[in-house]
Design a protein around this motif. Structure first.
Motif: not given
Lengths: 336, 335
Positions: A232-234, B99-103, B155-166
């Motif tokens: 996913d991260y890719v 969780m898996s969308s961040l490197n 955590s998952g929620g935190m990660s999604q917040r980071v994704m939103i920030a990105i």
């Protein structure tokens, strides 16, 4: 982190004991002993044979010889060569730089070509490029070292005359070793042509020794990359509008390197085994030829000590690789 | 001019068993500042359609469309390089699995700063400043310290917040959120949705919310597009859709909501979405539809007008009754 290193070092002790025991027993299972090997076919009177054996301690029971040997090692004494009467540690430190130089060059060759080859094959999956690269890797992996070495010598040295057949440098050049690494020493000597002579002597042995690690690293990089490219991260990286180079070369490769580094570490052991054969083919004056000759002479202390020292180095490199693994993988770094 | 205009978008995948049509003639528009929800069950092609807009499909996919325009630019004629300049800057996407969308190998700060560097050319200190602002905006406490955190420490929620920030980093005009709350705890789901909507209001961004959760749709969306087996089968503003669904599939979806259930058993839609090898010849929903007739089996359904919610159906419903149907009471479909 510190306790991790301590734990790893403590685990080394049983490994060492096992290696010492195996070499000790294995060399004694081979028919003949140092005395017989020296006297040759003409034979020797039973009294003199018994006398020499007593001198070398070979008339003792094997378990006692082994315990004595361990006691000696525990005091940092690896013994003296039976045939040359030189301390083993001295012989080892003189010869080892040659092997190390060859091994480092082979590993660099394998890594520098293997990782890009694996990345290219993975990004071009299922194409002609992929099949060619992986076919070549499989061939390289299956190539017996002695045969591959002879083929290269025949082609590049004999037919084309591009590279020398054996040795580390032309006999024309002489200088005192400073580091033991011929590339550095020849450079430092300032003699014209010395460095390029050292390089041309290194090329074929490097290729021969590096081929199997190269193939392994290329295949491992490819499979690791294929897995990571589907992550996913890719996709996230691509969704940021990053260039394909950044996506593959930074986001994917950084993750793919984690398993690849493990494989590189494991290759170091195989590299030492390969070095013994490669050195023999190219008359490379390293520990490989030294160990093979010690078998022929039944020079027990050289063989035992040499193998222990080599395994010690392999173990140290593997610990370093484990530490590097932590540097590459933040999840491990923080877990410690 | 709408912000995003898609007409007749079709996506085919090359598979071992031949071509598979994941998206089949979908048309959509999204305006600035609007929230469009795309609903449908798994395999309805809703994510694939949006990945096609982002240009993130694998090479096995073939994308064709009559129009695929973003902000007045035709996406189909852009070179990959020109397209990369839009993606991540003017249009951004948030994915289902935070969780898996961040490197895992890079810090949060690096991953946020990357698009700032690539698209806006900000310096290191500017990137850091903006990343702190963004983390603060998405409600991450102690943002300065979080910059050096690795994804596994979140955590998952935190990660999604980071994704939103990105996604927000370069102030995009359009955000596509692909089931942004599906992988999160129920308590966190509401927070993330609220955050997404409030940020969208503040910045007047267009938001496409892909979901299969009708509750999420009711709470957030303005307009809803219902998808089934790669086709858009109905589109209505949110209130009328819940009040008077026109396509039998939408009606069945709504009837299956636990909040709406009246009987002892929760109604369900029998059968599954057709796959590559069992596609019905005419109407794709026909095998599962309680109003299906011979006509539905032989003739592809027409697209109805705005009054009937653009339903793709021979007998669109009004207040639960199919118009022009020979047996308006319908039949029970075998489960």
């Amino acid at each position: 982190m510190f306790s991790f290193i301590i734990r790893r070092v403590l685990l080394v002790i049983p490994t060492f004991l096992a290696i010492a025991f195996l070499t000790f027993v294995a060399i004694r299972l081979v028919p003949g002993d140092p005395v017989e090997a020296r006297t040759g076919e003409r034979g020797i009177s039973p009294e003199r044979l018994a006398h020499f054996r007593h001198e070398l301690g070979l008339d003792q029971p094997v378990w006692k010889q082994f315990l004595d040997y361990l006691w000696q090692i525990a005091h940092g004494d690896f013994g003296t060569s039976i045939s040359t009467q030189t301390p083993i540690l001295t012989e080892f430190t003189t010869l080892f730089p040659a092997t190390l130089e060859l091994a480092i060059c082979a590993m660099l060759f394998a890594t520098i070509l293997g990782i890009p080859a694996g990345v290219i094959a993975a990004t071009r999956r299922g194409t002609f490029v992929d099949y060619t690269l992986m076919g070549a890797a499989l061939t390289g992996f299956s190539m017996p070292i002695f045969w591959w070495g002879l083929l290269l010598i025949l082609f590049f040295s004999v037919d084309l005359g591009w590279t020398p057949v054996s040795g580390r440098i032309d006999l024309l050049y002489y200088f005192e070793p400073v580091t033991g690494f011929m590339l550095i020493d020849s450079w430092l000597s300032g003699q014209e042509g010395a460095f390029s002579s050292a390089v041309s002597h290194l090329i074929l042995p490097t290729i021969v020794l590096g081929t199997i690690p190269l193939a392994t690293i290329a295949r491992m990089t490819r499979s690791a990359m294929l897995e990571i490219l589907g992550e996913d991260y890719v996709r996230t990286a691509r969704a940021k509008g990053l260039s394909p180079f950044r996506v593959v070369g930074i986001h994917a490769l950084r993750n793919a390197l984690i398993p690849v580094v493990t494989v590189i570490g494991l290759q170091v052991g195989a590299l030492m085994a390969g070095a013994v054969l490669t050195e023999y083919i190219f008359s490379w004056p390293g520990i490989g030829s030294w160990l093979i000759e010690s078998i022929q002479r039944r020079d027990y202390p050289v063989l035992q000590g040499g193998i222990l020292l080599v395994s010690g180095i392999v173990i140290v490199i593997n610990i370093l690789v484990d530490l590097l693994y932590g540097v590459l993988n933040p999840r491990i770094r923080h877990a410690r | 001019m709408p912000l995003l205009e898609i007409s007749d978008l079709t996506v085919d995948f090359k598979t071992g068993g031949g071509q598979f049509r994941a998206v089949d003639g979908v048309s959509l528009t999204v305006d600035r500042g609007e929230i469009l929800a795309i609903v449908g069950e798994s395999g309805s092609g809703k994510s694939v359609a949006m990945l096609a807009v982002m240009g993130l499909l694998p090479w096995t996919a073939t994308v064709t469309a009559r129009t695929l325009a973003f902000d007045g630019r035709d996406l189909l004629t852009l070179t990959p390089r020109e397209r990369r300049r839009l993606v991540g800057k003017d249009m951004a996407m948030i994915f289902q699995e935070p969780m898996s969308s961040l490197n895992p190998c890079f810090t949060v700060g690096y991953q946020i700063g990357e698009s700032l560097k690539v698209h806006l050319g900000l310096s290191k200190s500017e990137r850091r400043q903006r990343a702190i602002e963004l983390l603060d905006a998405v409600g991450i406490p102690d943002p300065e310290r979080r910059l050096s955190a690795f994804p596994h420490q979140l955590s998952g929620g935190m990660s999604q917040r980071v994704m939103i920030a990105i996604a927000l980093a370069c102030r995009p005009k359009l955000i596509i959120a692909d089931e942004p709350t599906t992988a999160l705890d129920v308590t966190i789901q509401a927070q993330i949705l609220e955050l997404l909507v409030s940020l969208q209001r503040e910045t007047d961004t267009g938001l496409v919310l892909i979901t299969h959760d009708m509750g999420v749709v009711a709470e957030t969306a303005e307009r809803v597009s219902v998808h089934y087996a790669g086709q858009k089968i109905e589109e209505q503003p949110v209130a009328p859709l819940f009040e008077d669904p026109h396509h039998p599939y939408t009606a069945a979806l709504l009837a299956a909501l636990p909040e709406r259930a009246t009987g002892k058993r929760l109604p369900s839609i029998p059968g599954v979405v057709p796959g590559q090898f069992d596609r019905p010849p005419a109407c794709l929903f026909e095998p599962r539809c309680r109003f299906a007739t011979e006509r539905c089996r032989t003739k592809a359904p027409p697209r109805q007008g705005a009054i009937a919610g653009f339903a793709l159906c021979h007998y669109p419903l009004t207040h639960g009754r199919p118009i022009g149907h020979p047996h308006p009471e319908g039949r029970e479909v075998a489960a």
